[in-house]
Motif scaffolding. Sequence first.
Motif, PDB file in Angstrom:
ATOM      1  N   MET A   1       0.828  -1.196   0.000  1.00  0.00           N
ATOM      2  CA  MET A   1       0.000   0.000   0.000  1.00  0.00           C
ATOM      3  C   MET A   1       0.862   1.246   0.000  1.00  0.00           C
ATOM      4  N   ARG A   2       1.890   1.212   0.895  1.00  0.00           N
ATOM      5  CA  ARG A   2       2.684   2.412   1.022  1.00  0.00           C
ATOM      6  C   ARG A   2       3.711   2.485  -0.078  1.00  0.00           C
ATOM      7  N   GLY A   3       3.776   3.655  -0.714  1.00  0.00           N
ATOM      8  CA  GLY A   3       4.987   4.009  -1.345  1.00  0.00           C
ATOM      9  C   GLY A   3       5.122   3.912  -2.829  1.00  0.00           C
ATOM     10  N   LEU A   4       6.245   4.442  -3.256  1.00  0.00           N
ATOM     11  CA  LEU A   4       6.620   4.446  -4.645  1.00  0.00           C
ATOM     12  C   LEU A   4       7.228   3.113  -5.019  1.00  0.00           C
ATOM     13  N   THR A   5       7.363   2.892  -6.305  1.00  0.00           N
ATOM     14  CA  THR A   5       7.856   1.619  -6.784  1.00  0.00           C
ATOM     15  C   THR A   5       9.376   1.532  -6.750  1.00  0.00           C
TER      16      THR A   5
ATOM     17  N   GLU B   1       6.629   6.080   0.400  1.00  0.00           N
ATOM     18  CA  GLU B   1       7.879   5.572   0.966  1.00  0.00           C
ATOM     19  C   GLU B   1       8.930   6.669   0.974  1.00  0.00           C
ATOM     20  N   ASN B   2       9.769   6.622   2.016  1.00  0.00           N
ATOM     21  CA  ASN B   2      10.867   7.574   2.171  1.00  0.00           C
ATOM     22  C   ASN B   2      10.378   9.013   2.319  1.00  0.00           C
ATOM     23  N   HIS B   3       9.120   9.172   2.716  1.00  0.00           N
ATOM     24  CA  HIS B   3       8.605  10.518   2.946  1.00  0.00           C
ATOM     25  C   HIS B   3       8.234  10.705   4.417  1.00  0.00           C
ATOM     26  N   SER B   4       8.677   9.822   5.277  1.00  0.00           N
ATOM     27  CA  SER B   4       8.389   9.943   6.698  1.00  0.00           C
ATOM     28  C   SER B   4       9.693   9.900   7.481  1.00  0.00           C
TER      29      SER B   4
END
Length: 404
Positions: A1-5, A377-380
């Motif tokens: 669910m979370r995040g970019l590929t 993803e990688n935004h927290s």
Amino acid sequence: MRGLTADLQRFTRKATRKAPSKATLTERYSTIRRYSEYVCEPLATEDYVVQPSADVSPPKWHLAHTTWFFEEFILARYYKNYTRFHPQYSFLFNSYYESVGTHVLRADRGNLSRPTVEEIFQYRGYVDEHMHWLLRDFPAEALPILEIGFNHEQQHQELLYTDIKFILGHNPLFPAYRKEIKETPHNETDHDFISISDGRYTIGHRGSGFSYDNERAAHTVLLKAFSIRKSLVTNGEYMQFMQAGGYQRPEYWLSDGWAWVKEEHITSPMYWHFTDGTWCRYALSGLERVNPEEPVTHVSFYEAAAFATWKGMRLPTEEEWEAAAPQLPWGLRWEHTNSAYLPYPGYEKPDGALGEYNEKFMINTMVLRGASAVTPENHSRKTYRNFFYPHLRWQFNGIRLCKK
């Protein structure tokens, strides 16, 4: 669910560091931009234009506004002889940057039947094409703005999820967004409390990685010892609050919260519906029974504070949350804190229009910490400071308790 590929690499906010490779910048830009369009893939054309609340923006507007950011702050400044896609788009898709120019009122974004969705995608393609040309020889002094642009678009990807859910969840047909999507990838089962010792703790962002200006300056605070729960409050626990008359008993509520409950006739979390003797809720996957084991979500700060009072507990401050974060599982829900959104000691407002990004909202809002299941993803990071008005519920937010 979370995040970019893709595993997006972090960049420093300082322009003095060694510039990343052209391929890395181009790949990162393309990945982030494509993900915004992926979020919108399940939508019908009609879904792109709806604005059922002043707090919700039409998906079409999100796609255009994030594009405007790159056009306004990068291409118009650093691309020689750049010609804007449309002379009026700076007015239509400026959100709130007064120093850049006038803008459409937020509540009126849903009145924009034109430009069409097709034209918005043409606008994105036009800006992307010029950005790719610029990224071949990107000016080092623009790297901090590019990094903000990346993070800004990721913020709007999360808003796209929340706004799309609001749009579809207030349709009486309750159409599913994506049936396979999971708003709660897993449930937390450890409901014990952990003890955090008293002492001095450093709060705020440190190091060379990206951060917003409101996460700085790092500073030391003195905290008393406290106990904080490992898990978030569940739907089942929140049902107990409701069954105990939580929404009918003013002694649990802050004065403003009680006025809000009565005025808005609030009786349950947003998206909950009592049908045939059973509580159901609208999720991105469609209408479903409320799972008692899942963490409750779509509750306001007022509701979180009332629940904590009913339990004989309290919400953590944002400083307590950050001090405890290394020992907590977090990321399923944005977590309410009992801290007003204010500048840190030593805060410095950035120069120019980007100084309006955070500072102007440091009034009448409360801080949420962590991330949610729809945060890219990688935004927290543990220093991230989200903030909303205390009555708002459309974000994927939840409750973590501290003992008094």
